[in-house]
Design an enzyme around this catalytic site. Sequence first.
Site, PDB file in Angstrom:
ATOM      1  N   SER A  70       0.836  -1.201   0.000  1.00  0.00           N
ATOM      2  CA  SER A  70       0.000   0.000   0.000  1.00  0.00           C
ATOM      3  C   SER A  70       0.865   1.243   0.000  1.00  0.00           C
ATOM      4  CB  SER A  70      -0.914  -0.007   1.220  1.00  0.00           C
ATOM      5  OG  SER A  70      -0.143  -0.005   2.399  1.00  0.00           O
ATOM      6  N   ALA A  71       0.315   2.317  -0.520  1.00  0.00           N
ATOM      7  CA  ALA A  71       1.054   3.574  -0.631  1.00  0.00           C
ATOM      8  C   ALA A  71       1.517   4.082   0.732  1.00  0.00           C
ATOM      9  CB  ALA A  71       0.183   4.625  -1.308  1.00  0.00           C
ATOM     10  N   CYS A  72       0.811   3.728   1.779  1.00  0.00           N
ATOM     11  CA  CYS A  72       1.151   4.249   3.099  1.00  0.00           C
ATOM     12  C   CYS A  72       2.460   3.667   3.632  1.00  0.00           C
ATOM     13  CB  CYS A  72       0.018   4.007   4.091  1.00  0.00           C
ATOM     14  SG  CYS A  72      -0.371   2.273   4.345  1.00  0.00           S
ATOM     15  N   HIS A  73       2.962   2.603   3.016  1.00  0.00           N
ATOM     16  CA  HIS A  73       4.241   2.088   3.519  1.00  0.00           C
ATOM     17  C   HIS A  73       5.291   1.969   2.434  1.00  0.00           C
ATOM     18  CE1 HIS A  73       3.866  -2.120   2.121  1.00  0.00           C
ATOM     19  NE2 HIS A  73       5.093  -2.245   2.492  1.00  0.00           N
ATOM     20  N   SER A  74       5.046   2.568   1.269  1.00  0.00           N
ATOM     21  CA  SER A  74       5.992   2.455   0.198  1.00  0.00           C
ATOM     22  C   SER A  74       7.358   2.999   0.584  1.00  0.00           C
ATOM     23  CB  SER A  74       5.437   3.167  -0.941  1.00  0.00           C
ATOM     24  OG  SER A  74       5.355   3.813  -1.624  1.00  0.00           O
TER      25      SER A  74
END
Length: 121
Positions: A70-74
């Site tokens: 997910s973008a939140c942990h990229s």
Amino acid sequence: DLFTSGREMRSVQVLRDLFWNLLQDAFGKKVQRNGHPTLVLPNTLNVSFVGSIGEEILRKLKGVAASTGSACHSGETKISPVLAAMGISQEIGLGAIRFSLGRTTAEEEIHTVVKRMKEIV
């Protein structure tokens, strides 16, 4: 219109399924599908390369619409919180890559990505 959109999504789903089948043929037990096999978005394929780090694979696989989670942990090298919540182990989750396909994705591109991945993994 909705008819065109539905037909396009079915075409994308066919390509996604082809992609998964080609990955299975190429990597056997070293690739695992994450998530339900049919109750997923037609344009998304999330797989793990067992014993590999997804981020390292992606660094070598430039120009492909994919991410490690997910973008939140990229940018972080840790298992996606979503995969963790699904019960995916750390070893398998670290090798996860989410591929996105679209209406302009061509079958030739799928074959090219699998060929490149065979050289990388």
